[in-house]
Design a protein around this motif. Structure first.
Motif, PDB file in Angstrom:
ATOM      1  N   ARG A 284      -3.551   6.023  -8.277  1.00 18.22           N
ATOM      2  CA  ARG A 284      -4.067   7.285  -7.736  1.00 18.22           C
ATOM      3  C   ARG A 284      -5.565   7.408  -7.988  1.00 18.22           C
ATOM      4  N   ARG A 285      -6.008   6.993  -9.168  1.00 19.79           N
ATOM      5  CA  ARG A 285      -7.431   7.071  -9.483  1.00 19.79           C
ATOM      6  C   ARG A 285      -8.227   6.114  -8.605  1.00 19.79           C
ATOM      7  N   ILE A 286      -7.693   4.928  -8.352  1.00 15.81           N
ATOM      8  CA  ILE A 286      -8.394   3.955  -7.504  1.00 15.81           C
ATOM      9  C   ILE A 286      -8.524   4.476  -6.079  1.00 15.81           C
ATOM     10  N   VAL A 287      -7.438   5.049  -5.563  1.00 15.36           N
ATOM     11  CA  VAL A 287      -7.435   5.539  -4.189  1.00 15.36           C
ATOM     12  C   VAL A 287      -8.199   6.856  -4.069  1.00 15.36           C
ATOM     13  N   GLY A 288      -8.233   7.625  -5.155  1.00 12.39           N
ATOM     14  CA  GLY A 288      -8.910   8.915  -5.128  1.00 12.39           C
ATOM     15  C   GLY A 288      -7.998  10.053  -4.730  1.00 12.39           C
ATOM     16  N   VAL A 289      -6.715   9.917  -5.033  1.00 11.05           N
ATOM     17  CA  VAL A 289      -5.722  10.934  -4.691  1.00 11.05           C
ATOM     18  C   VAL A 289      -5.344  11.680  -5.965  1.00 11.05           C
ATOM     19  N   LYS A 290      -5.334  12.996  -5.884  1.00 11.31           N
ATOM     20  CA  LYS A 290      -4.924  13.800  -7.034  1.00 11.31           C
ATOM     21  C   LYS A 290      -3.411  13.925  -7.050  1.00 11.31           C
ATOM     22  N   LEU A 291      -2.885  14.208  -8.223  1.00 16.11           N
ATOM     23  CA  LEU A 291      -1.447  14.403  -8.360  1.00 16.11           C
ATOM     24  C   LEU A 291      -0.978  15.620  -7.566  1.00 16.11           C
ATOM     25  N   THR A 292      -1.820  16.609  -7.461  1.00 13.67           N
ATOM     26  CA  THR A 292      -1.452  17.827  -6.730  1.00 13.67           C
ATOM     27  C   THR A 292      -1.446  17.628  -5.219  1.00 13.67           C
ATOM     28  N   ASP A 293      -1.986  16.498  -4.746  1.00 16.50           N
ATOM     29  CA  ASP A 293      -1.963  16.211  -3.310  1.00 16.50           C
ATOM     30  C   ASP A 293      -0.572  15.815  -2.831  1.00 16.50           C
ATOM     31  N   ARG A 294       0.313  15.488  -3.784  1.00 13.71           N
ATOM     32  CA  ARG A 294       1.718  15.203  -3.518  1.00 13.71           C
ATOM     33  C   ARG A 294       1.929  14.038  -2.551  1.00 13.71           C
ATOM     34  N   HIS A 295       1.263  12.922  -2.822  1.00  5.11           N
ATOM     35  CA  HIS A 295       1.492  11.701  -2.064  1.00  5.11           C
ATOM     36  C   HIS A 295       2.576  10.888  -2.762  1.00  5.11           C
ATOM     37  N   ARG A 296       3.418  10.235  -2.001  1.00  2.00           N
ATOM     38  CA  ARG A 296       4.467   9.406  -2.590  1.00  2.00           C
ATOM     39  C   ARG A 296       3.870   8.105  -3.111  1.00  2.00           C
ATOM     40  N   LEU A 297       4.486   7.582  -4.163  1.00  2.00           N
ATOM     41  CA  LEU A 297       4.005   6.349  -4.771  1.00  2.00           C
ATOM     42  C   LEU A 297       4.089   5.184  -3.794  1.00  2.00           C
ATOM     43  N   GLU A 298       5.123   5.154  -2.965  1.00  2.00           N
ATOM     44  CA  GLU A 298       5.262   4.079  -1.992  1.00  2.00           C
ATOM     45  C   GLU A 298       4.089   4.055  -1.024  1.00  2.00           C
ATOM     46  N   ALA A 299       3.635   5.248  -0.607  1.00  2.00           N
ATOM     47  CA  ALA A 299       2.506   5.324   0.319  1.00  2.00           C
ATOM     48  C   ALA A 299       1.218   4.864  -0.353  1.00  2.00           C
ATOM     49  N   ILE A 300       1.041   5.224  -1.615  1.00  2.00           N
ATOM     50  CA  ILE A 300      -0.155   4.806  -2.341  1.00  2.00           C
ATOM     51  C   ILE A 300      -0.128   3.296  -2.569  1.00  2.00           C
ATOM     52  N   CYS A 301       1.034   2.750  -2.933  1.00  5.58           N
ATOM     53  CA  CYS A 301       1.159   1.302  -3.127  1.00  5.58           C
ATOM     54  C   CYS A 301       0.885   0.554  -1.832  1.00  5.58           C
ATOM     55  N   GLU A 302       1.371   1.086  -0.722  1.00  7.10           N
ATOM     56  CA  GLU A 302       1.135   0.461   0.577  1.00  7.10           C
ATOM     57  C   GLU A 302      -0.345   0.500   0.931  1.00  7.10           C
ATOM     58  N   GLN A 303      -0.990   1.605   0.610  1.00  7.16           N
ATOM     59  CA  GLN A 303      -2.410   1.742   0.888  1.00  7.16           C
ATOM     60  C   GLN A 303      -3.231   0.765   0.042  1.00  7.16           C
ATOM     61  N   CYS A 304      -2.796   0.528  -1.189  1.00  3.59           N
ATOM     62  CA  CYS A 304      -3.497  -0.401  -2.082  1.00  3.59           C
ATOM     63  C   CYS A 304      -3.112  -1.849  -1.837  1.00  3.59           C
ATOM     64  N   GLY A 305      -2.016  -2.074  -1.148  1.00  2.00           N
ATOM     65  CA  GLY A 305      -1.561  -3.437  -0.909  1.00  2.00           C
ATOM     66  C   GLY A 305      -0.822  -4.027  -2.095  1.00  2.00           C
ATOM     67  N   THR A 306      -0.175  -3.194  -2.878  1.00  2.00           N
ATOM     68  CA  THR A 306       0.583  -3.655  -4.035  1.00  2.00           C
ATOM     69  C   THR A 306       1.983  -3.043  -3.990  1.00  2.00           C
ATOM     70  N   SER A 307       2.785  -3.308  -4.992  1.00  2.18           N
ATOM     71  CA  SER A 307       4.119  -2.729  -5.046  1.00  2.18           C
ATOM     72  C   SER A 307       4.278  -1.958  -6.346  1.00  2.18           C
TER      73      SER A 307
END
Length: 94
Positions: free
Chosen positions: A38-61
């Protein structure tokens, strides 16, 4: 992201191929992994993004998937060794 995958994850998961994890034990490292992503992508916890979406955006699992994959790879490596090796005997005896 490359620095995180190159330097942080190997230190964080050193020896994880031989660990036995429970769901409760896996929770703490997974939270730390998601905080880092989340810190790498710049997403706050309150933005309520799913971990799968963040992992996909980062290219990791997820961390759990990485640990399971590495554990299975290690077990396959041990099972392909000679039958006289202590690591193989211990794995089969367990």
């Amino acid at each position: 992201m490359d620095l995180y995958c190159t330097f942080v994850l190997p230190i964080f998961l050193y020896g994880c191929k031989t660990w036995t994890w429970t769901e409760i034990q896996m929770g703490r490292p997974e939270v730390t992994h998601s905080k880092c992503l989340r810190r790498i992508v710049g997403v706050k916890l309150t933005d309520r993004h799913r971990l799968e979406a963040i992992c996909e955006q980062c290219g990791t699992s997820s961390l759990e998937l990485m640990v399971r994959r590495w554990t299975l790879q290690w077990m396959g490596h041990v099972l392909r060794t000679d039958e006289e090796r202590l690591s193989r005997q211990l794995l089969i005896a367990y």
